[in-house]
Scaffold this motif. Structure first.
Motif, PDB file in Angstrom:
ATOM      1  N   CYS A 247       2.213   6.028   1.943  1.00 21.28           N
ATOM      2  CA  CYS A 247       1.513   7.292   2.121  1.00 21.28           C
ATOM      3  C   CYS A 247       1.974   7.910   3.437  1.00 21.28           C
ATOM      4  O   CYS A 247       3.091   7.676   3.868  1.00 21.28           O
ATOM      5  CB  CYS A 247       0.005   7.048   2.092  1.00 21.28           C
TER       6      CYS A 247
ATOM      7  N   CYS B 141      -4.246   8.378   6.419  1.00 15.66           N
ATOM      8  CA  CYS B 141      -4.518   7.378   5.393  1.00 15.66           C
ATOM      9  C   CYS B 141      -5.922   6.816   5.614  1.00 15.66           C
ATOM     10  O   CYS B 141      -6.228   6.301   6.684  1.00 15.66           O
ATOM     11  CB  CYS B 141      -3.483   6.256   5.483  1.00 15.66           C
TER      12      CYS B 141
ATOM     13  N   HIS C 130       0.845  -1.191   0.000  1.00 19.85           N
ATOM     14  CA  HIS C 130       0.000   0.000   0.000  1.00 19.85           C
ATOM     15  C   HIS C 130       0.887   1.250   0.000  1.00 19.85           C
ATOM     16  O   HIS C 130       1.884   1.306   0.694  1.00 19.85           O
ATOM     17  CB  HIS C 130      -0.896   0.013   1.236  1.00 19.85           C
TER      18      HIS C 130
ATOM     19  N   TYR D 211      -3.321   2.693   6.781  1.00 14.87           N
ATOM     20  CA  TYR D 211      -1.919   2.274   6.696  1.00 14.87           C
ATOM     21  C   TYR D 211      -1.034   3.387   7.221  1.00 14.87           C
ATOM     22  O   TYR D 211      -1.435   4.549   7.180  1.00 14.87           O
ATOM     23  CB  TYR D 211      -1.553   1.918   5.254  1.00 14.87           C
TER      24      TYR D 211
ATOM     25  N   CYS E  50      -4.798   8.034  -1.129  1.00 16.40           N
ATOM     26  CA  CYS E  50      -5.558   7.527   0.018  1.00 16.40           C
ATOM     27  C   CYS E  50      -5.608   8.533   1.172  1.00 16.40           C
ATOM     28  O   CYS E  50      -6.328   8.324   2.142  1.00 16.40           O
ATOM     29  CB  CYS E  50      -4.919   6.231   0.511  1.00 16.40           C
TER      30      CYS E  50
HETATM   31 ZN    ZN Z   1      -2.629   5.116   2.589  1.00 10.08          ZN
END
Ligand code: ZN
Length: 368
Positions: free
Chosen positions: A6, A21, A3, A25, A15
Motif C-alpha cells: 500500500c 496505511c 501486507h 505498514y 487499508c
Molecule cells: Zn496498508
C-alpha cells in the motif's frame, strides 16, 4: 503473508485511510525482536543488508521488490494446517495475556472453541485435572458474624451454639494443637483435612512427613481466604491479620499485640505496622491491575481515596495511573491508527475526570 503493498506503491489499497496505511505498514526494519513496555512486540524484520529475504511482486505491470517491512506476523504451521491467512502475535507478558484472555478493550470479535469427539476419552486432560491440588476456600467473618441457617425450631440453639466455620475451627485447632500454632490460617489445609460433617480440622494421616514434628504430614493442598472489600473495614483488617499472624487462638487473641487487647482489628494492624503507610493499598491496586478492567481499577481507587483516607493519594494514583488509563489509550490508538502512541497528559486528565465522577457518586467528594 505480505501486507498490501500500500502507501506510495498503491494509494488505492483498501487499508489506506487519509493517505496512511491503517495497519501501520510498512513497519520499521529491526535487527532483533523488542518487547515494548505495553507487551506489544516489535518483531525482528531484517533488512536486505542484514541477510533479510526479499521477493519480487508484480503490481499493475510493474515489478516491485518486497522486503520484511511488509510481512504480517504469522506461523507457517498454522497457515499450512488451516490453508488460510492467519495473523499470529507473540504474547509474552502478563499484560498482553490479560489483554487477550479478558478481551476487555474490544468488542466480541473473537471466539474460542474446542473440538471434542463424541464419547471421547481424553486421558491427558483427565490426568491433568486429577492432578490439580485441592483448594479449600476459607471463611473470614467477624465474631458472631458468620452466616447461619435455621428454622423456627432450631433458631435458639443456632444462636447459642452456631456451627463452626473454617475460621472458628482454626482458632479451636490452634488452642489444642502445638503444630497448628506455627501456621498461618491459609497454611492449614497443607497439614490438616477439613471434615465437613464434624466441621473441624484433622491432621493428615498420609503425605510427606514433617521432620520437625512427629505425626505431621504435608500435602499439596492450598488454602485460599475469601477476599474482603475494603469498605467492609473491620473484616478487611481481620483478614489482614489472618494473613500475617501465626496460630491465632480467638478473635480476641488475634487483636492482642504485646499483651494488650486492641479495641479494633484496625488498631492491631497499626500496632503490627501492617498499616504503616499506603503499602497495602498499593498492593491491592497492583493485584487488581493484573486481573481487572481499567473501569474496575478506577472504581477501586475511587473507593480507596474517598472512604479509606490513604496517606498519600497522589502518589498512589501516580503509581497506578497507567492501568487506570489503559482503555483510554487503547481507544485513542484505534481512533488515530497509531499503535505506538504513548500515554499523554490529556489521557491522564480524562482518567482523573472519570475518577472524580466516581468519587462524587460514592462519597459526594471532589478530587481536591
Ligand atoms: Zn496498508
Amino acid at each position: 503473508m505480505i501486507h498490501g503493498p500500500c502507501g506510495n506503491l498503491n494509494t488505492a489499497a483498501p487499508c489506506m485511510i487519509d493517505g496512511k496505511c491503517s495497519k501501520s505498514y510498512p513497519r520499521n526494519l529491526t535487527a532483533e525482536t523488542i518487547t515494548g513496555n505495553d507487551g506489544y512486540p516489535l518483531y525482528r524484520r531484517r533488512s536486505k543488508d542484514d541477510n533479510g529475504f526479499t521477493t519480487k511482486l508484480r503490481l499493475r505491470g510493474e515489478e516491485i521488490e518486497i522486503d520484511n517491512r511488509w510481512i504480517v506476523p504469522y506461523s507457517p504451521i498454522l497457515s499450512k494446517t488451516y490453508k488460510a491467512h492467519i495473523n499470529v502475535e507473540y504474547c509474552n507478558s502478563v499484560k498482553s495475556i490479560k489483554y487477550i484472555c479478558k478481551n476487555i478493550h474490544k468488542g466480541s470479535d473473537m471466539a474460542v472453541f474446542g473440538a471434542v469427539a463424541e464419547n471421547s476419552n481424553d486421558e491427558t486432560t483427565q490426568y491433568q485435572m486429577g492432578r490439580y491440588p485441592t483448594v479449600l476456600h476459607f471463611a473470614v467473618h467477624l465474631e458472631n458474624g458468620q452466616r447461619v441457617y435455621f428454622t423456627e425450631n432450631i433458631a435458639a440453639q443456632r444462636a447459642t451454639q452456631p456451627p463452626a466455620t473454617t475460621l472458628t475451627a482454626f482458632f479451636n485447632l490452634c488452642r489444642s494443637d502445638d503444630f497448628a500454632r506455627t501456621l498461618l490460617y491459609s497454611e492449614a489445609p497443607k497439614y490438616y483435612t477439613w471434615n465437613h460433617a464434624s466441621k473441624s480440622f484433622q491432621r493428615r494421616k498420609q503425605g510427606t512427613p514433617v521432620e520437625t514434628h512427629h505425626n505431621v504430614f504435608a500435602s499439596d493442598a492450598i488454602g485460599r481466604i475469601y477476599t474482603i472489600h475494603p469498605t467492609n473495614a473491620e473484616c478487611f483488617y481481620l483478614r489482614l491479620l489472618l494473613i500475617n499472624v501465626r496460630g491465632p487462638l480467638s478473635f480476641q487473641n488475634i487483636r492482642t499485640v504485646n499483651g494488650q487487647i486492641c479495641t479494633t482489628f484496625r488498631e492491631a494492624c497499626m500496632k503490627l505496622h501492617l498499616l504503616e503507610d499506603d503499602t497495602h493499598w498499593n498492593d491491592t491496586l497492583t493485584d487488581s491491575a493484573a486481573s481487572s478492567t481499567p473501569f474496575q481499577i478506577r472504581t477501586l481507587f475511587a473507593i480507596i481515596i474517598s472512604t479509606r483516607f490513604p496517606a498519600s493519594p497522589g502518589e498512589l494514583r501516580n503509581n497506578h495511573k497507567n492501568s487506570m488509563t489503559e482503555d483510554i489509550l487503547y481507544r485513542i490508538r484505534i481512533a488515530t491508527g497509531n499503535h505506538n502512541l504513548d500515554y499523554t497528559s490529556n489521557m491522564y486528565n480524562e482518567e482523573l475526570i472519570l475518577v472524580e465522577d466516581l468519587c462524587l457518586s460514592i462519597a459526594n467528594k471532589a478530587l481536591t
